[in-house]
Motif scaffolding. Structure first.
Motif, PDB file in Angstrom:
ATOM      1  N   ILE A 109     -11.945  30.399  64.339  1.00 34.68           N
ATOM      2  CA  ILE A 109     -12.692  30.638  63.109  1.00 34.68           C
ATOM      3  C   ILE A 109     -12.713  29.381  62.241  1.00 34.68           C
ATOM      4  O   ILE A 109     -13.760  28.986  61.717  1.00 34.68           O
ATOM      5  CB  ILE A 109     -12.090  31.836  62.346  1.00 34.68           C
ATOM      6  N   LEU A 110     -11.561  28.724  62.080  1.00 33.06           N
ATOM      7  CA  LEU A 110     -11.511  27.495  61.293  1.00 33.06           C
ATOM      8  C   LEU A 110     -12.426  26.421  61.881  1.00 33.06           C
ATOM      9  O   LEU A 110     -13.136  25.718  61.150  1.00 33.06           O
ATOM     10  CB  LEU A 110     -10.077  26.976  61.207  1.00 33.06           C
ATOM     11  N   LEU A 132     -19.865  35.465  56.848  1.00 32.08           N
ATOM     12  CA  LEU A 132     -19.273  36.368  57.828  1.00 32.08           C
ATOM     13  C   LEU A 132     -20.227  36.603  58.989  1.00 32.08           C
ATOM     14  O   LEU A 132     -19.823  36.599  60.154  1.00 32.08           O
ATOM     15  CB  LEU A 132     -18.912  37.693  57.142  1.00 32.08           C
ATOM     16  N   SER A 133     -21.500  36.765  58.695  1.00 37.22           N
ATOM     17  CA  SER A 133     -22.484  36.988  59.766  1.00 37.22           C
ATOM     18  C   SER A 133     -22.650  35.742  60.634  1.00 37.22           C
ATOM     19  O   SER A 133     -22.847  35.851  61.842  1.00 37.22           O
ATOM     20  CB  SER A 133     -23.829  37.404  59.173  1.00 37.22           C
ATOM     21  N   ASP A 134     -22.563  34.552  60.020  1.00 40.53           N
ATOM     22  CA  ASP A 134     -22.621  33.313  60.804  1.00 40.53           C
ATOM     23  C   ASP A 134     -21.501  33.291  61.838  1.00 40.53           C
ATOM     24  O   ASP A 134     -21.728  32.989  63.023  1.00 40.53           O
ATOM     25  CB  ASP A 134     -22.465  32.090  59.900  1.00 40.53           C
ATOM     26  N   LEU A 135     -20.293  33.606  61.392  1.00 38.29           N
ATOM     27  CA  LEU A 135     -19.134  33.566  62.278  1.00 38.29           C
ATOM     28  C   LEU A 135     -19.244  34.636  63.358  1.00 38.29           C
ATOM     29  O   LEU A 135     -18.857  34.402  64.510  1.00 38.29           O
ATOM     30  CB  LEU A 135     -17.852  33.745  61.466  1.00 38.29           C
ATOM     31  N   ALA A 136     -19.774  35.796  63.005  1.00 41.03           N
ATOM     32  CA  ALA A 136     -19.930  36.871  63.994  1.00 41.03           C
ATOM     33  C   ALA A 136     -20.912  36.472  65.087  1.00 41.03           C
ATOM     34  O   ALA A 136     -20.716  36.799  66.263  1.00 41.03           O
ATOM     35  CB  ALA A 136     -20.390  38.153  63.302  1.00 41.03           C
ATOM     36  N   SER A 137     -21.961  35.731  64.710  1.00 41.84           N
ATOM     37  CA  SER A 137     -22.968  35.328  65.700  1.00 41.84           C
ATOM     38  C   SER A 137     -22.499  34.161  66.561  1.00 41.84           C
ATOM     39  O   SER A 137     -23.024  33.954  67.663  1.00 41.84           O
ATOM     40  CB  SER A 137     -24.276  34.956  64.994  1.00 41.84           C
ATOM     41  N   GLN A 138     -21.516  33.407  66.070  1.00 45.60           N
ATOM     42  CA  GLN A 138     -21.074  32.204  66.783  1.00 45.60           C
ATOM     43  C   GLN A 138     -19.807  32.419  67.602  1.00 45.60           C
ATOM     44  O   GLN A 138     -19.366  31.502  68.294  1.00 45.60           O
ATOM     45  CB  GLN A 138     -20.835  31.076  65.768  1.00 45.60           C
ATOM     46  N   THR A 139     -19.209  33.587  67.500  1.00 39.09           N
ATOM     47  CA  THR A 139     -18.010  33.885  68.280  1.00 39.09           C
ATOM     48  C   THR A 139     -18.197  35.202  69.009  1.00 39.09           C
ATOM     49  O   THR A 139     -19.132  35.955  68.748  1.00 39.09           O
ATOM     50  CB  THR A 139     -16.754  34.000  67.384  1.00 39.09           C
TER      51      THR A 139
END
Length: 264
Positions: free
Chosen positions: A28-29, A41-48
């Motif tokens: 995440i970092l 939060l949505s950016d991180l959900a789409s990228q992981t």
């Protein structure tokens, strides 16, 4: 409904590669860092591949320790807790690199530097100066743009095109000298050349009268490069023919030190 305390993805899971929760936190970092230091939060959900509840819990934990902060627009940014860690890491990295930089100075007679990519900029973490009275000098800790330095371009050449484009979109291509790269097309052409030959040249692009040869250090967790720099009258094409093989040997040894902890 399953509570946080009993959720299966919240339990510490040890795998052959390490502790899963720690790996997830660092993922995440790193994703936030790759996005320029801020992501939703949505950016991180789409990228992981992580479930949204897991990402949210990780962010809540990281926020509590100061490694992530949430802005007023509810986006997550790298927090001040990372600054101290980064400063210490840069200092230790510089200490590990100094013997190899000193060897380059002994062999080539010009200033040797190490820099790393940090938040879309390169920061110098170590330098061993040339013995010449007239020499290149930069302050350790100095931050510069990636497109007009040898170390920066060497690092960019090893990054995916999308990340290079994102860095330029965020930071632009401000000219340090009239010789600095001014367009994305020119930068892409230079990066293609760097990938083909294996090294970068800063031909008075950061400072008039100063030229340098630079090379990325392969396999490091943080994009890293080293360079040898000096006045253009001494750092010419003939110097480059001597410098490139020495840089190649240096990055091979540094890669071993920085990726496997083999010192000496």
């Amino acid at each position: 409904m399953t509570s946080d305390a009993t959720s299966s993805d919240e339990q510490p899971v040890t795998r052959a590669s390490g502790v899963q929760s720690v790996e997830r936190a660092f993922e995440i970092l790193e994703r936030i860092a790759a996005a320029g230091g801020e992501a939703s939060l949505s950016d991180l959900a789409s990228q992981t591949s992580l479930p949204l509840p897991t990402i949210h819990r990780m962010l809540r934990t990281l926020s509590g320790t100061g490694y992530v902060i949430q802005s007023s627009n509810r986006r997550y940014m790298l927090g001040p807790g990372l600054i101290r860690l980064g400063e210490v890491a840069h200092e230790r990295l510089g200490l590990l690199a100094r013997p190899e930089l000193a060897r380059l100075v002994d062999v080539l007679g010009e200033t040797a530097n190490m820099a790393v990519l940090d938040s879309d900029m390169v920061v110098y973490v170590a330098q061993v100066p040339s013995p010449h009275t007239v020499r290149m000098f930069t302050v350790v800790g100095r931050r510069v743009h990636v497109h007009d330095t040898g170390v920066g371009k060497a690092i960019l050449a090893g990054l995916p095109h999308e990340r290079v484009r994102a860095i330029v979109d965020r930071r632009g291509l401000p000219p340090a000298t009239p010789r600095s790269i001014a367009t994305m097309a020119a930068l892409e052409d230079d990066l293609e050349r760097i990938r083909a030959v294996g090294y970068a040249v800063d031909d008075e692009e950061q400072e008039i009268g100063v030229r340098c040869y630079a090379m990325a250090v392969p396999g490091t967790p943080l994009p890293t490069a080293i360079s040898v720099s000096g006045p253009g009258g001494r750092v010419d094409a003939a110097f480059g023919e001597r410098a490139v093989p020495e840089l190649r040997r240096a990055v091979e040894r540094l890669s071993s030190v920085l990726t496997r902890g083999v010192v000496g």
